[in-house]
Design a protein around this motif. Sequence first.
Motif, PDB file in Angstrom:
ATOM      1  N   ALA A 310       1.004  -0.975   0.006  1.00  0.00           N
ATOM      2  CA  ALA A 310      -0.164   0.409   0.153  1.00  0.00           C
ATOM      3  C   ALA A 310       0.913   1.330  -0.638  1.00  0.00           C
ATOM      4  N   ILE A 311       2.133   1.153   0.166  1.00  0.00           N
ATOM      5  CA  ILE A 311       2.842   2.731   0.250  1.00  0.00           C
ATOM      6  C   ILE A 311       3.057   3.106  -0.800  1.00  0.00           C
ATOM      7  N   GLU A 312       3.147   3.642  -1.211  1.00  0.00           N
ATOM      8  CA  GLU A 312       3.439   4.529  -3.017  1.00  0.00           C
ATOM      9  C   GLU A 312       4.803   3.879  -3.282  1.00  0.00           C
ATOM     10  N   ASP A 313       5.501   4.183  -4.482  1.00  0.00           N
ATOM     11  CA  ASP A 313       6.761   3.761  -5.233  1.00  0.00           C
ATOM     12  C   ASP A 313       7.003   2.597  -4.486  1.00  0.00           C
ATOM     13  N   VAL A 314       7.171   1.873  -3.230  1.00  0.00           N
ATOM     14  CA  VAL A 314       7.464   0.739  -3.188  1.00  0.00           C
ATOM     15  C   VAL A 314       7.099  -0.523  -3.011  1.00  0.00           C
ATOM     16  N   THR A 315       7.529  -1.240  -3.862  1.00  0.00           N
ATOM     17  CA  THR A 315       7.357  -2.445  -4.830  1.00  0.00           C
ATOM     18  C   THR A 315       7.601  -4.014  -3.991  1.00  0.00           C
ATOM     19  N   VAL A 316       7.042  -4.604  -3.723  1.00  0.00           N
ATOM     20  CA  VAL A 316       7.465  -5.723  -2.651  1.00  0.00           C
ATOM     21  C   VAL A 316       7.288  -7.471  -3.547  1.00  0.00           C
TER      22      VAL A 316
END
Lengths: 396, 389
Positions: A310-316
Motif C-alpha cells: 500500500a506504500i507508494e513507490d515501494v514494490t514488494v
Amino acid sequence: MELSARLRAMAPSPTLALDQKVKARIKRGERVTPFHLGEPDFDTPVAAAQAAIDAIHAGKTHYTQAAGIPELRAAVAGKLRRDQGLAYAPEDVLVSVGAKHSLYNLFMTVLDPGDEVVIPSPYWVTYPDQVRLTGAIPVIVPCGPDTGYKLTAAALKEALGPRTRAVVLNSPQNPTGAVYTRQELEDLARVIVGHPDLLVVSDEIYEKLVYGTSTHTSIASLGPEIFARTVVVNGCSKAYAMTGWRIGYMAGPRPIIQAAGDFQSQVTSNPTSIAQWAAVEAIAGDQSPVEAMRRAFDRRRQLMVEHLSAIEDVTVMDPGGAFYCFPDVSRRLQRPVLGRMLSSSAELAELLLEEAQVSTVPGEAFGAPGHLRLSYACDDDTIREGVGRMRDLLAR
Amino acid sequence: MQVRGMAQRMQQLGTETAFEVLARARALEAEGRSIVHLEIGEPDFDTADFIREAAKAALDRGETHYVPTAGLRELREAIAASIHSSRGVLVDPRRVLVTPGAKPIMFYTVLATAGPGDEVIYPDPGFPIYSSVVRFAGATAVPLPLRESNGFRVDPDELAALCTSRTRLVILNSPGNPTGAVSTDEELAAIARVAERWDAYVLSDEIYRPIAYEGPAPSFYAQAGMPARTILLDGFSKIYAMTGWRLGFGVFPPELVAGVERLIVNSVSCTAPFVQRGGIAALTGSQAPSVAMVEAFRQRRDFLVQALGEIPGLHCLVPQGAFYAFPRIDRFGTSQEVERGLLQEAGVAVLAGTAFGEAGEGYVRLSYANSLENLHEAVERIRRWCRDR
C-alpha cells in the motif's frame, strides 16, 4: 603491534553503526519496532527443551565425539531421507555449532587462496565474509527482481571460470524470501555438473518455512551426479526456533565431511552436549510445532506484504519462504523524504529508525542497495503499526 | 566422486592422537578386552549440581535465543572479577570474549596475529593443537623444547635464543599439558622481558592454573605490563568439570578485540546462553566442589607418581599441576612402541610423548583423571608389562 593481514582484510560490517544505534535505543528502553531481527520470536518446542534438561540430569555433560553424538548424526541422516529423499549415512553428517559454523568449517576445508566462489546477491553477508577469510574470492552475481532475485543457469554459466571452486545457493533465501523451483534447480544443476570440480553449497536453513504454492527442493535430490557435488547445510535455529542452542549440520561427500570434522575437532571440539540431545528430539520427534510456527509466519507474511504494497513507490515481491520481506524502495528514493533527498537505502533505514522508530536492515547489508529487509517474526499488531508508521513517513 | 581434493592448508592439520588411541581402545573393548583409560584429558567428575540447576533454570526461562557475540555482559563481568581475585589484574570486561570452549581462542589468536612469514613459538612437548593451528594459518611453528633436566619448564634463555624479528607470538602453558610442569614467578618474569624485547604477543593458556598442588601456580598474565601483549586463555572445562558444555574465554589486548569478535561472529555467532548461565553460577557459587576435585587429583597424583617410580627402569618427575604424569620410558622402547605395547599387551591406554611433539620421544602421558582403584589396576598392569619386557 598490528593485526594479521587476514584480519585487516575483513572489512567491518556496512551496517554495524546502524545496528549499534538500534541496540543502544533498545537498551535505553526506547520503543523500536524490531523488523531487523533475524530469528523466530517463538520459543524452543517444549519437548526439545525437556530433552536438554533430561540430559543435564543424566550427567551428559562430558566431551562427546567431535563430529556429534551418533544419535544426532543418525537423526539428521534420517531427517534428510524423510524430508528431502537424500541417502546419507550418519558418517556423511557433521554436527557443528550452528549452520554458520558448518559453512565456516566447510569453506576452511575446501577453499584455497585465489579460489573463486560464486555468490548470488542479495546474499547473507556471512557468505562473502567467510570466503574472504580463507583467502578465496567471492564472485558476486547480482540477481534482481526480474528473476525473482534468483540465480539463473545462464548467469551462473557466465560467472564460472577456471578457478571457480563453489557456488552458494540459499533457498528459501535470506533476505528476499525467494524459493527456487525444482525446474530452476535442475537448470542450475546441469550447468554445475558440466563444470569440473565445482561444489554446490546448498544452505537450506529456512527449508521448513515455505508458503502458498512454494515447495522446498534440495538440489542434492536431483540425481546422483549433483548429489555427489553438493554439501547440504541446515540446522535447528530457524525450523525449531532454536537459535541460541547453536546446532547446525552439513551432509555431503564423505571425504569433505571427514576433513571438516578433523578441522572442527582441532579448533572447536564438539557442540554443547546437552544442546545435541535437544536437537535429537527436535529433529526426530513430533514435528507439529514446526507446522504451527509455519502457519503463524504465513499469516504474518500476508499481512506484511499487504501493508507494504500500500506504500507508494515501494514494490514488494511475495516471498515464498523464510520470514522476511525485501521491498524495493529505489523508486521512492527518487523523491525527497521529509524534504530531503536520500542517497541510499542505508540512509532511509537510518531515517526510519530516527523518525518512525522502525528498525530495518538496508539492502546494502546484502549487497543489494535500494531495498530494505523487514522480518515478520513479530506479532500482527506490530506489523500493522510498524509498517503503518513507515507508510506515514514515506508519505511526507 | 568428481570433486577436487581439500584445501592445501588441510595438509597442515595435525591430529589429536588422544582420540585415535581412544578409538583403538574402544575397539579392543568391543572384543571383550579390559582396558584402563588413562589417555583422555577429561575430569571424571560430574558438573556440580548448582551449575546444572542454573542452566536448567535458564532453559525454563526460555533463554534459548541469540545473544551477543562476545558473551553475556554478566558473564564477562564475572570473568573479569574472577581474574581480579585470582591474579590481581584489573580487567575491562569488554576485553573478555566468550567462546564455545577455550579451544577456539587458540585458533582465533593465531589467525588474528600470525600469517605466512611469521613465526610462532610453542612448547614441545605441548598440546598438539598449538603447532597444528599455527601451520594451518600458514605461519611457521617453532618448537621450544621443554627438558626433563629443567623440570619440563620453559627456559627463558632458550626461548630468547629462538626469538627473531619474525616472532609474532609465543605460546605458554603453565601448568602444562602433558608434563604437569609449573613455571616459577621468576621464570615468568624473565619470559616477559623476552616478549618485550622482541615485541611479541603471548598466548598464555592457563586452563589448568587452578589445578596446582604446591601452592597457587604463578600466572603469566599477572606479570607487570603483560596484559597489554598477552591473550589469556581460560575456561570452565577442567576446573568445573564442564567439558561437554563448551565454555571458554579469552582476554585480549584492546587492539585485537574487534577483530577477534568478527572472527567469532563469522564462525559460531555466539555461545549458548543457558551454558553461559551455568558459567556465571560456576564463578559466583561455591568453589567447594572444585577444591574437592583438586584434592582428589592430588591423592591420585601422589599415589601414581610414587607407584610408577617404584617400577624398575621407569622414571617419573612429580608433576606440580594439571592431571597428567609424564614418565620416562625409553628403557622399554620408543614412545610409540610403549603406547602400543601397553594398550595391546597390558590393557592400559596411554599416549606416546611424541603425540605432543618430537621432544616427547622417550616419554608417555598418563592422565590420572580416573579413580584410585583404576589407577591401582593400571600401575599393576604396567609393572607386569615392564617386568616381562
